[in-house]
Structure formats: structure tokens, C-alpha cells
Enzyme design. Structure first.
Site, PDB file in Angstrom:
ATOM      1  CE  LYS A  93      86.686  10.296 -18.085  1.00 28.76           C
ATOM      2  NZ  LYS A  93      86.992   9.191 -16.911  1.00 28.76           N
ATOM      3  CE  LYS A 106      79.411  14.498 -15.952  1.00 27.75           C
ATOM      4  NZ  LYS A 106      80.130  13.265 -15.764  1.00 27.75           N
ATOM      5  CE  LYS A 166      87.034  15.689 -11.721  1.00 30.98           C
ATOM      6  NZ  LYS A 166      87.611  14.975 -10.248  1.00 30.98           N
TER       7      LYS A 166
HETATM    8  P1  AMP Z   1      84.752  11.914 -10.715  1.00 31.52           P
HETATM    9  O1  AMP Z   1      85.206  13.347 -10.304  1.00 31.52           O
HETATM   10  O2  AMP Z   1      84.762  11.732 -12.123  1.00 31.52           O
HETATM   11  O3  AMP Z   1      85.936  10.887 -10.072  1.00 31.52           O
HETATM   12  O4  AMP Z   1      83.392  11.816  -9.893  1.00 31.52           O
HETATM   13  C1  AMP Z   1      83.174  11.629  -8.676  1.00 31.52           C
HETATM   14  C2  AMP Z   1      81.959  11.251  -8.291  1.00 31.52           C
HETATM   15  O5  AMP Z   1      81.173  12.497  -8.681  1.00 31.52           O
HETATM   16  C3  AMP Z   1      81.182   9.978  -9.136  1.00 31.52           C
HETATM   17  O6  AMP Z   1      80.481   9.360  -8.247  1.00 31.52           O
HETATM   18  C4  AMP Z   1      80.327  10.942 -10.220  1.00 31.52           C
HETATM   19  O7  AMP Z   1      79.139  10.185 -10.770  1.00 31.52           O
HETATM   20  C5  AMP Z   1      79.793  12.123  -9.403  1.00 31.52           C
HETATM   21  N1  AMP Z   1      79.555  13.249 -10.054  1.00 31.52           N
HETATM   22  C6  AMP Z   1      80.698  13.979 -10.950  1.00 31.52           C
HETATM   23  N2  AMP Z   1      79.779  15.095 -11.811  1.00 31.52           N
HETATM   24  C7  AMP Z   1      78.433  14.894 -11.131  1.00 31.52           C
HETATM   25  C8  AMP Z   1      77.389  15.777 -11.729  1.00 31.52           C
HETATM   26  N3  AMP Z   1      77.351  16.839 -12.369  1.00 31.52           N
HETATM   27  N4  AMP Z   1      76.195  15.175 -11.089  1.00 31.52           N
HETATM   28  C9  AMP Z   1      76.124  14.169 -10.335  1.00 31.52           C
HETATM   29  N5  AMP Z   1      77.197  13.698  -9.813  1.00 31.52           N
HETATM   30  C10 AMP Z   1      78.381  13.818 -10.558  1.00 31.52           C
END
Ligand code: AMP
Ligand code: TRP
Length: 324
Positions: A110, A189, A192
Site C-alpha cells: 500500500k 492482481k 481498486k
Molecule cells: P478488500 O476490498 O481489500 O476489503 O478485499 C475484500 C476481499 O476480496 C478480501 O478477502 C480479499 O482477499 C478479496 N480480494 C480482493 N482482490 C482480490 C483478487 N484480485 N483476487 C482474489 N481475491 C481478492
């Protein structure tokens, strides 16, 4: 078995969130006790605009409900409605060495992407551990990027139990599905912060445009292609049936298949899988009481567990709990 997970209200949800996390959350809630929350305390590390924070928090709730989460089965709630997690995060910080937090990949990533290196960002894993441990969670379904945070949670539970000589905090396990890292339209990956997402609730036109923009190599249509080296295929295999995936892989290897054709099929699958949810989301959006009531009820159920665990924690540390 208690299942728990959280999603930050820090932006619109995308296919990576769905395929990596939400899809498992929804599957698991049919047969298990599940707690899912909107990590709005965590989101403050990146979103510092009150109106936007309110909107994104509501968006995550709407997304879950539109995708089929039954709030009578799973407890869906805002992290901030159980403020005891902040207290537990503090207590965990007193038994956790700084070195552990300094090794967090997510923190380093980050910062490399320009997120401000606040103390909140540094202590993010402490709050996440508190989120998990405060509900005596057994299983935490997440994408691969969160696995290290769950290992840190296991460590922190151990540090606490060792420090006080009692088994107060339960060690959780991570759960990954086959979509542990979904690539974005540029092949990194999907995230956002990289601006490479296909959002879950875009209009069909916008989603199609994003899908058609997925980066591919310049192999001519006629030539054989390697399905395992293609971003479009990597996403398609997570959305298509095993039979279709097999057929498509064979067509890649045989040559004569253009990337454009695969992208069009992916756009169709997107519409098949999210079209109805998009309509449901629009209906739910008009019923703000339903969404708010679900969140309040979810928080009540979650908080009932959290206060019990906190009483155990305080007792173990010699902190007095005044009972009213
Ligand atoms: P966040 O938006 O960072 O709170 O992520 C929410 C959930 O989505 C978490 O369990 C992350 O591990 C999963 N996640 C986010 N981006 C990815 C991705 N590109 N592939 C797989 N899982 C993801
Ligand atoms: N850090 C998680 C993410 O960015 C969100 C989160 C916060 C979480 N607390 C949690 C996930 C507890 C699982 C369990 O995706």
C-alpha cells in the site's frame, strides 16, 4: 463452526472481491453460522470523506444482499457497530512485537502505491486480528492477499494466551477458494488501488467495455494459444462451467480462436451471473429501511458474542468489567 469475514468500504466491489471472497461467503452462509461485516474502521486508512464513506458502507451492504445473502441467516453488520474491536486491537498491540507488523506485505504494497503510511495503516493487522478473535471465529474465507494477516492473527492469539497463561483466544484458519488471486484487466492482481477492475455492478455497456479492454498478447487468430498464459481465460475459467472451460482450453490449443471471441463470451457470462443481482440491487436501494434494519439486527447478534469474549479477555488481563 463459526465463519467470519470482512470487506472494506473503500471502493466499488469488483470481480476479484466476488470470485475470491464474496462468492465463498454466500456459499458458506447456507450451512454455517456466518458473521460478515463492512470494515469501515479499516476503510478510514484510505477514504477520508464522510459522505463517500457513508455511501460506500451502504454500497457493500447492498452488494451482499443483492448477491443473495440472507440477513436472517448470516449476521451482516458494520464493523463500527461493535466498537469493542478497537479495545481488543489495543490489548493485542500490547503483546505483539513491532517486528511482526513491519513484515506485513499488504502494508508495504500500500505504501508503494502511495497510501499514507499512517499509524492506522501500520496497525491494520491488529484491528483485523481483533475482528476475527472477538467472535471466536473458526474459519475466515478470504482472497490470497489476506492470508498473511490471518497467520498474524494466529500468532497474536498465541502471544496473548502465552502472556496470560490461559487459552482465551481461539486460533482461526484461513479459507481460500480456487479464485485466490483474480487478475485485473492489465494482468496484475485485480485491485481498486491499481485501477484495473471490472466492477460487479457496472452497467452492461461499461462492463463489456472493461472486459473488451483486458490485455492480451498479439498471437494471430489462427495460431494455437496457451490458455494458462491468458488473462481472459484466467477469469473465464472462474465463471464458466468445467465443461465449457475444457472446451475453451481445447479451442485455445487448437488455434483459430480469437481473443475477441473469448472476451465476448466472458461479457455474456458476466451478464448471466450479475444481471439479476443488478435488478435486485436497484429494488433494495429503494428500500433503505430493509438494509438498515438488517445491519442493526446483524450488529446485535455479533455484539452479543463480542461482549462475552471481551469479558473473558478483560478478566484474563485483570481489567475490571463493570456489569450494569
Ligand atoms: P478488500 O476490498 O481489500 O476489503 O478485499 C475484500 C476481499 O476480496 C478480501 O478477502 C480479499 O482477499 C478479496 N480480494 C480482493 N482482490 C482480490 C483478487 N484480485 N483476487 C482474489 N481475491 C481478492
Ligand atoms: N483486510 C481485509 C481486506 O482488505 C478486510 C478485513 C478487515 C477482514 N477485517 C477482517 C477480512 C477480518 C477478514 C477478517 O480484504
Amino acid at each position: 463452526m463459526r465463519v467470519l469475514s470482512g470487506i472494506q468500504s473503500s471502493g466499488k466491489l469488483h470481480l476479484g472481491n466476488y470470485l475470491g471472497a464474496l462468492k465463498q461467503h454466500i456459499e458458506l452462509h447456507r450451512d454455517h453460522e456466518c458473521f460478515y461485516f463492512i470494515a469501515n474502521y479499516h476503510a478510514l486508512t484510505t477514504v477520508q470523506d464522510a459522505d463517500r464513506q457513508r455511501e460506500l458502507t451502504r454500497d457493500v451492504a447492498l452488494d451482499y444482499l443483492a448477491l443473495g445473502l440472507d440477513p436472517n441467516k448470516a449476521a451482516l453488520f458494520r464493523q463500527t457497530d461493535v466498537p469493542e474491536v478497537c479495545e481488543l486491537a489495543w490489548i493485542l498491540s500490547t503483546v505483539t512485537g513491532r517486528g511482526l507488523l513491519e513484515r506485513a506485505h499488504s502494508y508495504k504494497d500500500k505504501i508503494a502505491k502511495g497510501v499514507a503510511p499512517s499509524m492506522g495503516l501500520m496497525s491494520y493487522p491488529l484491528l483485523m486480528a481483533a475482528d476475527i478473535l472477538i467472535y471466536d471465529s473458526d474459519l475466515v474465507p478470504v482472497g490470497k492477499d489476506q492470508v498473511q494477516h490471518i497467520e498474524m492473527t494466529q500468532d497474536m492469539a498465541g502471544y496473548f494466551n502465552n502472556a496470560y497463561g490461559v487459552e482465551v483466544l481461539k486460533r482461526p484458519e484461513a479459507r481460500l477458494n480456487q479464485a485466490y488471486t483474480v487478475p485485473g484487466i492489465d494482468g496484475q492482481k485485480m485491485s481498486k488501488t491499481y485501477g484495473n477492475t471490472v466492477d460487479l455492478f457496472d452497467t452492461p455497456k461499461k462492463a463489456r467495455k472493461r472486459i473488451m479492454a483486458i490485455k492480451t498478447d498479439s498471437t494471430p487468430v489462427e495460431d494455437p494459444k496457451d490458455p494458462d498464459a491468458c488473462n481472459v481465460f484466467a477469469i473465464l475459467r472462474l465463471m464458466a462451467s468445467p465443461e465449457e472451460t475444457e472446451e475453451m482450453a481445447a479451442a485455445y490449443r487448437g488455434g483459430g480462436l480469437g481473443y475477441g471471441t473469448v472476451k465476448k463470451r466472458l461479457a455474456e457470462l458476466y451478464e448471466e451471473q450479475f444481471g439479476a443481482a443488478r435488478e435486485r440491487r436497484a429494488q433494495l436501494e429503494a428500500d433503505s429501511d430493509y438494509v438498515e434494519d438488517a445491519l442493526i439486527d446483524g450488529a446485535k447478534r455479533a455484539r452479543a458474542v463480542a461482549t462475552k469474549v471481551m469479558a473473558r479477555v478483560r478478566d484474563a488481563c485483570g481489567l475490571v468489567t463493570v456489569r450494569s
